[in-house]
Design a protein around this motif. Sequence first.
Motif, short mmCIF file in Angstrom:
data_model
loop_
_atom_site.label_atom_id
_atom_site.label_comp_id
_atom_site.label_asym_id
_atom_site.label_seq_id
_atom_site.Cartn_x
_atom_site.Cartn_y
_atom_site.Cartn_z
N VAL A 109 7.55 -29.00 1.13
CA VAL A 109 6.18 -28.86 2.16
C VAL A 109 5.56 -28.62 0.36
O VAL A 109 4.58 -27.92 0.40
CB VAL A 109 5.78 -28.39 2.81
CG1 VAL A 109 4.62 -28.86 3.59
CG2 VAL A 109 7.60 -27.93 3.74
N GLU A 111 0.56 -29.63 0.20
CA GLU A 111 -0.29 -29.02 0.78
C GLU A 111 -0.60 -30.03 1.54
O GLU A 111 -0.27 -31.51 1.39
CB GLU A 111 -1.54 -28.79 -0.48
CG GLU A 111 -1.16 -27.49 -1.49
CD GLU A 111 -0.80 -26.71 -0.34
OE1 GLU A 111 -1.86 -26.58 0.17
OE2 GLU A 111 0.20 -25.85 -0.89
N PRO A 112 -1.65 -30.60 2.68
CA PRO A 112 -2.38 -31.04 3.32
C PRO A 112 -2.86 -31.63 3.06
O PRO A 112 -3.55 -31.71 1.78
CB PRO A 112 -2.90 -30.50 4.43
CG PRO A 112 -2.50 -28.66 4.33
CD PRO A 112 -2.23 -28.25 2.51
N GLU A 113 -3.10 -33.32 3.42
CA GLU A 113 -4.10 -34.30 2.59
C GLU A 113 -4.49 -35.51 3.52
O GLU A 113 -3.89 -34.97 4.62
CB GLU A 113 -3.08 -35.29 1.61
CG GLU A 113 -1.95 -35.11 0.31
CD GLU A 113 -1.53 -35.73 -0.81
OE1 GLU A 113 -1.88 -36.66 -0.54
OE2 GLU A 113 0.00 -35.17 -1.11
N GLU A 114 -5.56 -36.17 3.80
CA GLU A 114 -5.60 -37.03 4.08
C GLU A 114 -6.00 -38.74 3.49
O GLU A 114 -6.62 -38.58 2.49
CB GLU A 114 -7.35 -36.34 5.00
CG GLU A 114 -7.70 -37.19 5.57
CD GLU A 114 -9.04 -36.82 6.76
OE1 GLU A 114 -10.18 -37.02 6.66
OE2 GLU A 114 -8.99 -35.59 6.78
N ARG A 119 -4.81 -36.68 8.62
CA ARG A 119 -3.80 -35.72 7.76
C ARG A 119 -3.13 -35.39 7.95
O ARG A 119 -2.30 -35.93 9.25
CB ARG A 119 -4.85 -34.61 8.32
CG ARG A 119 -5.27 -33.56 7.90
CD ARG A 119 -5.53 -31.88 8.48
NE ARG A 119 -5.81 -31.09 7.84
CZ ARG A 119 -6.45 -30.50 6.02
NH1 ARG A 119 -6.84 -32.00 5.11
NH2 ARG A 119 -6.21 -29.68 5.73
N LYS A 121 0.82 -33.82 5.81
CA LYS A 121 1.75 -33.03 5.21
C LYS A 121 2.95 -33.41 4.66
O LYS A 121 4.08 -34.26 5.51
CB LYS A 121 2.24 -31.81 5.56
CG LYS A 121 1.11 -30.82 5.94
CD LYS A 121 1.89 -28.86 6.24
CE LYS A 121 1.00 -28.23 6.83
NZ LYS A 121 1.07 -27.37 6.82
N VAL A 123 6.37 -33.97 2.56
CA VAL A 123 7.81 -33.15 2.77
C VAL A 123 8.87 -33.86 2.05
O VAL A 123 8.85 -35.29 2.17
CB VAL A 123 8.26 -32.95 4.75
CG1 VAL A 123 9.60 -31.76 3.99
CG2 VAL A 123 6.83 -32.41 4.76
N ALA A 194 7.24 -28.99 7.86
CA ALA A 194 5.76 -28.84 8.16
C ALA A 194 5.11 -28.18 9.25
O ALA A 194 3.79 -27.88 8.85
CB ALA A 194 5.26 -30.42 8.49
#
Length: 241
Positions: A109, A111-114, A119, A121, A123, A194
Amino acid sequence: MRSSRWQAQGNVYLVAEERLTPETVRAEVGDADGILEVLARGEDALEIAIWNTDGSRAEMSGNGTRIAARWLAEQTGAEEVTVRVGPREVRARMLGGDLVEQDLGPVEVGEPEEVEGIRFKPVDVGNPHAVVEGDPAELPRIGPLLETHPRFPERTNVQVARRLGEHELEARVWERGVGETGSSGSSAVAVAAALGVSPAIVRFPGGELTVRIEDGRALLTGPAERVAARQTGNRTERLPE
């Protein structure tokens, strides 16, 4: 083309025992979600290629490998089957009836992105996923946007999921090269990973799958069943016993 028709929680694949090309796949896939090409087989192991409806290849499919394992077990009586997809091996254990437990291997997993205000994650389950936590009804808008976004030069599978309870999740899936499907095994793993839920029951429109993540590896349990058969074609090459 010689093939049989299988479904795993609404995710339909043809299992073909001949060499395929993108043109053959597009001509023969019909209303299925893809074709599993059997490259080689033995008593308890087989190697497959996974084709999407548009003639592209997928690195992994949890439902597809489960179907392939059941396909071989039905013919040989094997209780455990190893399915090879490219460099990855999936070990499947028949649990009785249509149920199969699979060890899909490592899950990672990011890091969160946008992007575009969405938004997610990223994986990796042997294939790429972008998991959005939100209302699954948003999938028809979010799915095609993320699948083809420049952030994913090779495109990606997309899931929109939400929590229903401590160990219960609801999700819809947009598969790369296919569009929305009734369910997806690797997507179930991606969603559970996630959202940090294990064990997890992941509910798709096509049915539910159970996921456990242990020491960074994904264990997936669900059904696979034959629904029809077609024939004519070539035989498969056998693996050494």
